[in-house]
Enzyme design. Sequence first.
Site, PDB file in Angstrom:
ATOM      1  N   ASN A 132      -1.754   2.370   5.983  1.00  0.00           N
ATOM      2  CA  ASN A 132      -0.908   1.176   5.570  1.00  0.00           C
ATOM      3  C   ASN A 132      -0.435   0.369   6.798  1.00  0.00           C
ATOM      4  O   ASN A 132      -0.234   0.935   7.925  1.00  0.00           O
ATOM      5  CB  ASN A 132       0.662   1.826   5.152  1.00  0.00           C
ATOM      6  N   GLY A 133      -0.304  -0.772   6.986  1.00  0.00           N
ATOM      7  CA  GLY A 133       0.050  -1.669   7.865  1.00  0.00           C
ATOM      8  C   GLY A 133      -1.324  -2.668   8.232  1.00  0.00           C
ATOM      9  O   GLY A 133      -2.079  -2.789   7.357  1.00  0.00           O
TER      10      GLY A 133
ATOM     11  N   GLU B 266      10.577 -14.572 -10.234  1.00  0.00           N
ATOM     12  CA  GLU B 266       9.751 -13.432  -9.946  1.00  0.00           C
ATOM     13  C   GLU B 266       9.444 -12.676 -10.850  1.00  0.00           C
ATOM     14  O   GLU B 266       8.072 -12.245 -10.950  1.00  0.00           O
ATOM     15  CB  GLU B 266      10.419 -12.529  -8.822  1.00  0.00           C
TER      16      GLU B 266
ATOM     17  N   HIS C  68      22.663 -34.941  -4.737  1.00  0.00           N
ATOM     18  CA  HIS C  68      22.108 -35.483  -3.652  1.00  0.00           C
ATOM     19  C   HIS C  68      20.486 -35.575  -3.540  1.00  0.00           C
ATOM     20  O   HIS C  68      19.821 -35.649  -2.590  1.00  0.00           O
ATOM     21  CB  HIS C  68      22.535 -34.806  -2.376  1.00  0.00           C
TER      22      HIS C  68
ATOM     23  N   TRP D 122      -3.223  -2.649  -1.348  1.00  0.00           N
ATOM     24  CA  TRP D 122      -2.705  -3.984  -1.769  1.00  0.00           C
ATOM     25  C   TRP D 122      -3.365  -5.007  -0.749  1.00  0.00           C
ATOM     26  O   TRP D 122      -2.985  -4.631   0.524  1.00  0.00           O
ATOM     27  CB  TRP D 122      -1.245  -4.126  -1.660  1.00  0.00           C
TER      28      TRP D 122
ATOM     29  N   CYS E   8       0.810  -1.247  -0.133  1.00  0.00           N
ATOM     30  CA  CYS E   8       0.058   0.243   0.158  1.00  0.00           C
ATOM     31  C   CYS E   8       0.807   1.215   0.142  1.00  0.00           C
ATOM     32  O   CYS E   8       2.070   1.330   0.636  1.00  0.00           O
ATOM     33  CB  CYS E   8      -0.750  -0.146   1.120  1.00  0.00           C
TER      34      CYS E   8
ATOM     35  N   GLU F 299      20.710 -15.592  -6.620  1.00  0.00           N
ATOM     36  CA  GLU F 299      20.142 -14.325  -6.906  1.00  0.00           C
ATOM     37  C   GLU F 299      19.679 -14.369  -8.391  1.00  0.00           C
ATOM     38  O   GLU F 299      18.376 -13.873  -8.732  1.00  0.00           O
ATOM     39  CB  GLU F 299      21.014 -13.142  -6.846  1.00  0.00           C
TER      40      GLU F 299
ATOM     41  N   ARG G 168       4.974  -0.028  -6.239  1.00  0.00           N
ATOM     42  CA  ARG G 168       4.989  -0.646  -4.987  1.00  0.00           C
ATOM     43  C   ARG G 168       4.136  -1.670  -5.414  1.00  0.00           C
ATOM     44  O   ARG G 168       4.124  -2.832  -4.543  1.00  0.00           O
ATOM     45  CB  ARG G 168       4.489   0.271  -4.025  1.00  0.00           C
TER      46      ARG G 168
ATOM     47  N   LYS H   5       6.939  -3.954  -3.752  1.00  0.00           N
ATOM     48  CA  LYS H   5       8.035  -3.575  -3.672  1.00  0.00           C
ATOM     49  C   LYS H   5       8.816  -3.362  -2.302  1.00  0.00           C
ATOM     50  O   LYS H   5       9.843  -3.802  -2.153  1.00  0.00           O
ATOM     51  CB  LYS H   5       8.333  -2.146  -4.355  1.00  0.00           C
TER      52      LYS H   5
ATOM     53  N   LYS I 149      15.677 -13.929  -9.707  1.00  0.00           N
ATOM     54  CA  LYS I 149      15.262 -12.933 -10.595  1.00  0.00           C
ATOM     55  C   LYS I 149      14.529 -13.684 -11.480  1.00  0.00           C
ATOM     56  O   LYS I 149      13.386 -12.865 -12.149  1.00  0.00           O
ATOM     57  CB  LYS I 149      16.859 -12.141 -11.119  1.00  0.00           C
TER      58      LYS I 149
HETATM   59  C1  F6R Z   1      13.390  -9.335  -5.285  1.00  0.00           C
HETATM   60  C2  F6R Z   1      13.133  -8.216  -4.281  1.00  0.00           C
HETATM   61  C3  F6R Z   1      12.804  -8.467  -2.878  1.00  0.00           C
HETATM   62  C4  F6R Z   1      13.436  -7.668  -1.840  1.00  0.00           C
HETATM   63  C5  F6R Z   1      13.118  -8.144  -0.505  1.00  0.00           C
HETATM   64  C6  F6R Z   1      13.674  -7.205   0.412  1.00  0.00           C
HETATM   65  O1  F6R Z   1      13.909  -8.803  -6.543  1.00  0.00           O
HETATM   66  O2  F6R Z   1      13.383  -7.113  -4.677  1.00  0.00           O
HETATM   67  O3  F6R Z   1      13.149  -9.927  -2.599  1.00  0.00           O
HETATM   68  O4  F6R Z   1      14.969  -7.697  -1.908  1.00  0.00           O
HETATM   69  O5  F6R Z   1      11.585  -7.890  -0.599  1.00  0.00           O
HETATM   70  O6  F6R Z   1      13.513  -5.873   0.293  1.00  0.00           O
HETATM   71  P1  F6R Z   1      14.295  -4.590   0.907  1.00  0.00           P
HETATM   72  O7  F6R Z   1      15.649  -4.634   0.352  1.00  0.00           O
HETATM   73  O8  F6R Z   1      13.542  -3.519   0.734  1.00  0.00           O
HETATM   74  O9  F6R Z   1      14.359  -4.914   2.515  1.00  0.00           O
END
Ligand code: F6R
Length: 612
Positions: free
Chosen positions: A106-107, A494, A510, A80, A2, A487, A31, A607, A491
């Site tokens: 938010n929250g 997602e 294994h 959201w 949100c 990573e 976001r 985000k 990437k």
């Molecule tokens: C993936 C991604 C998320 C963030 C995670 C932590 O591409 O962006 O996995 O890395 O939600 O977010 P932050 O770094 O803002 O704590």
Amino acid sequence: MCGIVGFTKKKYRSACCLEVLLNGLENLEYRGYDSAGIAVSDMEHQELKLCRAVGRISNLRRVVEEEKPEGSCGIGHTRWATHGKPSVENCHPHLAEKKTVAVVHNGIIENYQALKLQLQKEGVHFASQTDTEVVAQLLEKQYCGDMKKTLERVLPQLEGSFALAILDRNQPDTIYCARRRSPLLLAKGEDGAYLASDISALLDYTRDVWYIDEDSIAVLTPEEIMFWKDGEQQFPQSVHINWDSSAARKNGFDHFMLKEIFDQPTALRDTLNHYVDVEKGIIRRETMPFTMEQAKALKRLTIAACGTAYHAAVMGQSLLEQVAGVPAMAAVASEYRYSTMPPMEGEVFMAVSQSGETADTLAALTHKKAQGLRCLALSNVIGSTIAREADHVMYTLAGPEIAVASTKAYLTQVLLFEILALDLANLRGVLSDEELKVRIAELAQLPEQVEAILASKKTVEDFVQTQKNCHDIFFIGRLMDYASSLEAALKLKEISYLHSEAYAAGELKHGTIALVDESCLVVVTATQSVVLEKTLANMEEVRARGAELLLLGHFPVDHPHDCTVWNIPACSDQLAPILTTVYAQLFAYYMAKMHGCDIDKPRNLAKSVTVE
Ligand code: F6R
């Protein structure tokens, strides 16, 4: 997740309140959200007007155009869904029953059911399934003629986390705010006073912002902002954010993600130059979290983070151990926040978070702080909650990261771990000043080396076109190549929704190798010389099961490996995973593009994850 925005306009200024709200919400779109709404105080008719819509902000714009609400003071929200499905009724802002109070939130109000039941017993009717509506109803029900005093009475009744912005029908030019464990920032501009949950919503208007303290209240009028905590007025300092609003635009790229991948040379250069005097070959002491005494006394660094930031922490763990001989442990914050391990003598804690607002990472930090540990943070957002809670912050200078999938924040986080490891090694006497100079000279080449990889994006794009039927991708590597594989796999999954997994190359046999057949692509990252032959042997094991292979590393043109090879420029083993990651980012991007995915706003993701 949100987003909140608010604006109260000075008389005779030309700014349009509705436009500020809608523009702010558009800047928060990245976001992730499923519905949006605004409320404005209509002075002439003495009422609070709502416009709400499910889906994109463009839908909300249509509703606003049709209903033409009037007012110079308002609040807006992108939702959201957590409590109740995405629908107009559940969309924020929420009005209390008699329409005297409008609230965006938010929250999560954790005790909302008990509060709702009580209010229902007292005859209040609810219009939504949300936890937020409880706040609006409580404020109306317990209103004492003064909204600040009412808030002081209501806030202690709320359990959970909140950033709230509130309109009171009786004060049509005023916005009330409060927060607990959810971010909210306020700003004054030429046209009036602003608030937002995230600086991106305000970059078009101002760069100087105030953060509200935990459990504090702020009151915004067009001319001033007042802060209150425990009944006392506060006078906090503003913080200057030197982000450029054009950095939060696509600048001709098809997607923010691609733009941010291409921002990386600059992000690396800016971050490096902030912490290191490249010409002199020294680290700027004043930017570092450890004195020589503290560095020598350091027995363990525990690093907690989520998602991509966790992968940077895994990389950090290797770097700290290899370069500085500091025992380090990377932990997933959502698990680590419940760890019962007592603190160790000489232990220091570090939270890594691009946004500085991730609920689990913040909780891990709060937990460790309460145990008395010294807490460091590595964040990209100045003044974010995690940055403020920590004893020392190292900022990445990546600029605003808008795409949900983190790219430039990750690369700069790893760079900071490189710098921190070098600094600790130097302070602990395991790396001489001369050796440090050599290592800094290597670091200084990184931006150009990343540029060289970006210049070969067509190679990646063309290879991706051969993978139309590929639905299972394994990323394997050893040591730091395993960390970068984690990573790479995240990437890809997602943003493309393809099944991808990362494995320590030696672990595959294994169990998981049972899944490998001719329909799979296996991406082998092999840059760590100490295990190079072993990784290549693991590559042969998957080749024998018919998998297609893609190999990342430094290999001569006439290499004997019968597969596609993407080479990185010559560099040390410790820097190589940064460079292979750039290929992995481009690979994920073009795979997602080929499959027609919504790259900047992948399904189900947000985000900044500000709830547990
Ligand atoms: C993936 C991604 C998320 C963030 C995670 C932590 O591409 O962006 O996995 O890395 O939600 O977010 P932050 O770094 O803002 O704590």
